[in-house]
Design a protein around this motif. Structure first.
Motif, PDB file in Angstrom:
ATOM      1  N   ILE A   1       9.160   8.080  -4.465  1.00 12.77           N
ATOM      2  CA  ILE A   1       8.240   6.933  -4.504  1.00 12.77           C
ATOM      3  C   ILE A   1       8.939   5.716  -5.115  1.00 12.77           C
ATOM      4  CG2 ILE A   1       6.173   6.044  -5.674  1.00 12.77           C
ATOM      5  CD1 ILE A   1       4.944   8.871  -5.277  1.00 12.77           C
TER       6      ILE A   1
ATOM      7  N   GLY B   1       9.837   2.279  -3.295  1.00  7.73           N
ATOM      8  CA  GLY B   1       9.321   1.050  -3.895  1.00  7.73           C
ATOM      9  C   GLY B   1      10.418   0.027  -4.133  1.00  7.73           C
TER      10      GLY B   1
ATOM     11  N   GLU C   1       0.129  -0.555   0.962  1.00 13.87           N
ATOM     12  CA  GLU C   1      -0.935  -0.063   0.074  1.00 13.87           C
ATOM     13  C   GLU C   1      -1.503   1.263   0.579  1.00 13.87           C
ATOM     14  OE1 GLU C   1      -5.383  -1.305  -1.483  1.00 13.87           O
ATOM     15  OE2 GLU C   1      -4.030  -2.901  -0.832  1.00 13.87           O
TER      16      GLU C   1
ATOM     17  N   GLU D   1       1.143   3.986  -0.056  1.00 15.06           N
ATOM     18  CA  GLU D   1       1.237   4.344  -1.480  1.00 15.06           C
ATOM     19  C   GLU D   1       0.048   5.199  -1.906  1.00 15.06           C
ATOM     20  OE1 GLU D   1       3.822   0.557  -3.192  1.00 15.06           O
ATOM     21  OE2 GLU D   1       1.620   0.452  -3.234  1.00 15.06           O
TER      22      GLU D   1
ATOM     23  N   THR E   1       0.368   8.707  -0.366  1.00 17.00           N
ATOM     24  CA  THR E   1       1.410   9.483  -1.041  1.00 17.00           C
ATOM     25  C   THR E   1       0.942   9.958  -2.411  1.00 17.00           C
ATOM     26  OG1 THR E   1       3.112   8.255   0.160  1.00 17.00           O
ATOM     27  CG2 THR E   1       3.809   9.431  -1.826  1.00 17.00           C
ATOM     28  N   GLU E   2       0.292   9.089  -3.159  1.00 20.40           N
ATOM     29  CA  GLU E   2      -0.195   9.471  -4.492  1.00 20.40           C
ATOM     30  C   GLU E   2      -1.259  10.566  -4.412  1.00 20.40           C
ATOM     31  OE1 GLU E   2       0.830   8.739  -7.516  1.00 20.40           O
ATOM     32  OE2 GLU E   2       2.315   7.232  -6.941  1.00 20.40           O
TER      33      GLU E   2
END
Length: 183
Positions: free
Chosen positions: A33, A37, A126, A129, A132-133
């Motif tokens: 991640i 990023g 967004e 992310e 993935t989280e």
């Protein structure tokens, strides 16, 4: 200190310095991640403080531009995270069978096109992310017509590679626009 003169000015500032500060050991998900990023932040940095210049082409016959890269990467994010991993049946935003180079060909210098590209890219990042989280692990997978079954782990690695390759293009494009260079 040397009196060497550089051919261009280096990107500097907090965003430039803070991109690659993630962990180098430990949790695999966190490292992937953070590396992705950092690559996304590099694209933002290479496009920073530009307006219509974002649409400047590299060299003919290429239609490559910084804005085209933003549009292309918005579609790449959308494809892998929304379509493949999340199974959403949504069209890509800039590419289509009728316009296979629409991401680059449609990258014009009008404020609306620039705004639309950044809004799309931010929305797709967004979503990616958040996806993935929230994924229970990196083995979450989806079906891709091109690659077959792919895991979130593979998609994250592929996205790092995709951004790294295109950030190399962005380096050259930005240097051509105003001489700004750097990692």
């Amino acid at each position: 200190m040397s009196d060497v003169i550089r051919r261009g000015r280096f990107f500097d500032g907090e965003e430039s310095e803070s991109r690659f500060t993630g962990p180098t050991t430990g949790d695999e998900r966190r490292m992937l991640i953070d590396m992705l990023g950092a690559q996304r932040a590099t694209l933002r940095l290479k496009c920073a403080d530009l307006g219509p210049e974002l649409a400047e082409r590299s060299v003919e016959p290429s239609t490559l531009s910084l804005l085209g890269l933003v549009r292309h990467l918005a579609d790449v994010e959308r494809r892998w995270f929304r379509q493949v991993l999340d199974g959403q049946e949504v069209p890509l935003l800039f590419w289509s069978a009728a316009a296979p180079d629409g991401d680059f060909d449609g990258a014009t210098s009008t404020p609306e096109v620039i705004r639309e590209a950044w809004q799309a890219w931010r929305a797709e990042v967004e979503f990616a992310e958040t996806f993935t989280e929230r994924a229970p692990d990196l083995d979450v997978s989806g079906k891709d017509a091109w690659r077959g079954e792919v895991s979130l782990r593979w998609v994250l690695i592929h996205m790092i590679e995709e951004y790294a390759r295109h950030n190399g293009h962005a380096d050259l494009l930005r240097e051509r626009i105003d001489g700004a260079i750097g990692i």
